[in-house]
Design a protein around this motif. Structure first.
Motif, PDB file in Angstrom:
ATOM      1  N   GLY A   1      35.122  21.425  11.405  1.00 43.44           N
ATOM      2  CA  GLY A   1      36.185  21.300  10.412  1.00 43.44           C
ATOM      3  C   GLY A   1      36.522  19.874  10.033  1.00 43.44           C
ATOM      4  N   SER A   2      35.764  18.895  10.481  1.00 38.93           N
ATOM      5  CA  SER A   2      36.073  17.497  10.164  1.00 38.93           C
ATOM      6  C   SER A   2      35.196  16.944   9.042  1.00 38.93           C
ATOM      7  N   ALA A   3      34.310  17.747   8.443  1.00 40.02           N
ATOM      8  CA  ALA A   3      33.455  17.302   7.346  1.00 40.02           C
ATOM      9  C   ALA A   3      33.469  18.357   6.248  1.00 40.02           C
ATOM     10  N   THR A   4      33.185  17.905   5.052  1.00 38.82           N
ATOM     11  CA  THR A   4      33.164  18.827   3.912  1.00 38.82           C
ATOM     12  C   THR A   4      31.740  19.315   3.652  1.00 38.82           C
ATOM     13  N   ARG A   5      31.653  20.318   2.831  1.00 43.23           N
ATOM     14  CA  ARG A   5      30.355  20.858   2.424  1.00 43.23           C
ATOM     15  C   ARG A   5      29.546  19.795   1.678  1.00 43.23           C
ATOM     16  N   THR A   6      30.202  18.917   0.953  1.00 43.47           N
ATOM     17  CA  THR A   6      29.536  17.843   0.205  1.00 43.47           C
ATOM     18  C   THR A   6      28.773  16.914   1.142  1.00 43.47           C
ATOM     19  N   GLU A   7      29.333  16.588   2.283  1.00 42.57           N
ATOM     20  CA  GLU A   7      28.645  15.726   3.243  1.00 42.57           C
ATOM     21  C   GLU A   7      27.379  16.390   3.767  1.00 42.57           C
ATOM     22  N   VAL A   8      27.425  17.701   3.979  1.00 43.16           N
ATOM     23  CA  VAL A   8      26.233  18.429   4.435  1.00 43.16           C
ATOM     24  C   VAL A   8      25.172  18.421   3.345  1.00 43.16           C
ATOM     25  N   ILE A   9      25.596  18.632   2.109  1.00 44.06           N
ATOM     26  CA  ILE A   9      24.639  18.636   0.988  1.00 44.06           C
ATOM     27  C   ILE A   9      24.018  17.251   0.821  1.00 44.06           C
ATOM     28  N   ARG A  10      24.821  16.203   0.942  1.00 43.73           N
ATOM     29  CA  ARG A  10      24.275  14.836   0.866  1.00 43.73           C
ATOM     30  C   ARG A  10      23.226  14.613   1.961  1.00 43.73           C
ATOM     31  N   SER A  11      23.525  15.073   3.161  1.00 45.95           N
ATOM     32  CA  SER A  11      22.571  14.919   4.271  1.00 45.95           C
ATOM     33  C   SER A  11      21.297  15.705   4.005  1.00 45.95           C
ATOM     34  N   GLU A  12      21.406  16.870   3.391  1.00 47.39           N
ATOM     35  CA  GLU A  12      20.225  17.664   3.043  1.00 47.39           C
ATOM     36  C   GLU A  12      19.387  16.950   1.986  1.00 47.39           C
ATOM     37  N   VAL A  13      20.060  16.304   1.026  1.00 41.97           N
ATOM     38  CA  VAL A  13      19.349  15.531  -0.004  1.00 41.97           C
ATOM     39  C   VAL A  13      18.609  14.360   0.637  1.00 41.97           C
ATOM     40  N   VAL A  14      19.246  13.682   1.598  1.00 38.89           N
ATOM     41  CA  VAL A  14      18.606  12.557   2.282  1.00 38.89           C
ATOM     42  C   VAL A  14      17.385  13.046   3.063  1.00 38.89           C
ATOM     43  N   VAL A  15      17.484  14.197   3.712  1.00 47.06           N
ATOM     44  CA  VAL A  15      16.348  14.763   4.439  1.00 47.06           C
ATOM     45  C   VAL A  15      15.215  15.085   3.468  1.00 47.06           C
ATOM     46  N   SER A  16      15.570  15.703   2.343  1.00 48.07           N
ATOM     47  CA  SER A  16      14.547  16.040   1.346  1.00 48.07           C
ATOM     48  C   SER A  16      13.863  14.782   0.816  1.00 48.07           C
ATOM     49  N   SER A  17      14.637  13.741   0.564  1.00 51.38           N
ATOM     50  CA  SER A  17      14.070  12.480   0.094  1.00 51.38           C
ATOM     51  C   SER A  17      13.172  11.855   1.165  1.00 51.38           C
ATOM     52  N   ALA A  18      13.593  11.927   2.422  1.00 54.32           N
ATOM     53  CA  ALA A  18      12.784  11.370   3.516  1.00 54.32           C
ATOM     54  C   ALA A  18      11.484  12.146   3.674  1.00 54.32           C
ATOM     55  N   GLU A  19      11.515  13.462   3.475  1.00 53.18           N
ATOM     56  CA  GLU A  19      10.285  14.265   3.535  1.00 53.18           C
ATOM     57  C   GLU A  19       9.328  13.852   2.418  1.00 53.18           C
ATOM     58  N   SER A  20       9.877  13.622   1.228  1.00 56.08           N
ATOM     59  CA  SER A  20       9.057  13.175   0.097  1.00 56.08           C
ATOM     60  C   SER A  20       8.439  11.808   0.386  1.00 56.08           C
ATOM     61  N   ASP A  21       9.227  10.904   0.960  1.00 61.55           N
ATOM     62  CA  ASP A  21       8.709   9.582   1.320  1.00 61.55           C
ATOM     63  C   ASP A  21       7.600   9.688   2.363  1.00 61.55           C
ATOM     64  N   LEU A  22       7.760  10.619   3.300  1.00 62.30           N
ATOM     65  CA  LEU A  22       6.742  10.815   4.339  1.00 62.30           C
ATOM     66  C   LEU A  22       5.426  11.306   3.729  1.00 62.30           C
ATOM     67  N   VAL A  23       5.515  12.254   2.814  1.00 58.41           N
ATOM     68  CA  VAL A  23       4.303  12.769   2.154  1.00 58.41           C
ATOM     69  C   VAL A  23       3.625  11.648   1.372  1.00 58.41           C
ATOM     70  N   ARG A  24       4.405  10.854   0.665  1.00 58.63           N
ATOM     71  CA  ARG A  24       3.855   9.739  -0.116  1.00 58.63           C
ATOM     72  C   ARG A  24       3.192   8.718   0.816  1.00 58.63           C
ATOM     73  N   ALA A  25       3.820   8.424   1.942  1.00 60.89           N
ATOM     74  CA  ALA A  25       3.253   7.457   2.892  1.00 60.89           C
ATOM     75  C   ALA A  25       1.950   7.982   3.501  1.00 60.89           C
ATOM     76  N   GLU A  26       1.903   9.281   3.827  1.00 62.90           N
ATOM     77  CA  GLU A  26       0.666   9.861   4.366  1.00 62.90           C
ATOM     78  C   GLU A  26      -0.453   9.807   3.335  1.00 62.90           C
ATOM     79  N   LYS A  27      -0.103  10.066   2.077  1.00 62.68           N
ATOM     80  CA  LYS A  27      -1.101   9.988   1.002  1.00 62.68           C
ATOM     81  C   LYS A  27      -1.614   8.557   0.851  1.00 62.68           C
ATOM     82  N   ASP A  28      -0.699   7.579   0.899  1.00 63.52           N
ATOM     83  CA  ASP A  28      -1.110   6.179   0.765  1.00 63.52           C
ATOM     84  C   ASP A  28      -2.049   5.760   1.886  1.00 63.52           C
TER      85      ASP A  28
END
Length: 186
Positions: free
Chosen positions: A59-86
């Motif tokens: 109860g100390s965080a909002t749904r927005t903070e969870v969504i932001r964290s999910e976006v950061v995870v998704s972005s990090a996964e994309s960066d990982l795929v790009r790095a593996e390709k490179d």
């Protein structure tokens, strides 16, 4: 003059191959370091997502903070795929420049450090790659053959200045055969 031109051409091609190999080696090294960073970033983003979900459950965080964290995870996964390709692309490019297919487990090691390798084996492997590149690259082989042709041309030209000897002979044998040899046979 042709020999000097050929020697310079061989030298230029050799330097170009060494330059290409250096560029691709350091590009691979950079891509490998970016891959390590991308993996760590994904791990940290996953930890942040787990923390945000735990805080929301408490109860100390909002749904927005969870969504932001999910976006950061998704972005990090994309960066990982790009790095593996490179890494895969630069490994293939280094292999192409060196004239051999590099194994998937091949990794570039920063020459400034000796972490993970024995200092006696690394330069030998690099020398082997460079020598293999110089022996298999068509542009270098063409330059080397052009130099060889120029050297042979010099030998032929020098032979033209040498004294020559010509020996010829002729031998003929004839028999005088006549039907009128016999005086009775007129």
């Amino acid at each position: 003059i042709e020999k000097e031109i050929s020697e310079l051409h061989v030298r230029i091609v050799r330097q170009a191959i060494l330059f290409e190999a250096s560029v691709e080696f350091y590009s691979l090294l950079s891509a490998q370091k970016k891959l390590v960073i991308a993996r760590r970033s994904l791990g940290l983003a996953g930890d942040q997502l787990a923390l945000a979900k735990a805080r929301k459950a408490a109860g100390s965080a909002t749904r927005t903070e969870v969504i932001r964290s999910e976006v950061v995870v998704s972005s990090a996964e994309s960066d990982l795929v790009r790095a593996e390709k490179d890494v895969a692309v630069f490994r293939a490019r280094l292999g192409f420049v060196c004239g051999r297919i590099l194994p998937a487990v091949f990794s570039a090691v920063d020459p400034g450090t000796s972490a993970g390798i024995e200092s006696d084996t690394a330069p030998a492997e690099v020398d082997v790659l460079v020598e293999h590149a110089l022996s298999t690259r068509p542009d270098f082989r063409i330059s080397a053959l052009t130099l060889k042709v120029a050297e042979e041309g010099i030998a032929v030209a020098r032979a033209g200045f040498s004294p020559t000897a010509k020996l010829s002979g002729n031998f003929t044998k004839t028999e005088n055969v006549s039907a009128f040899r016999d005086p009775q046979n007129w």
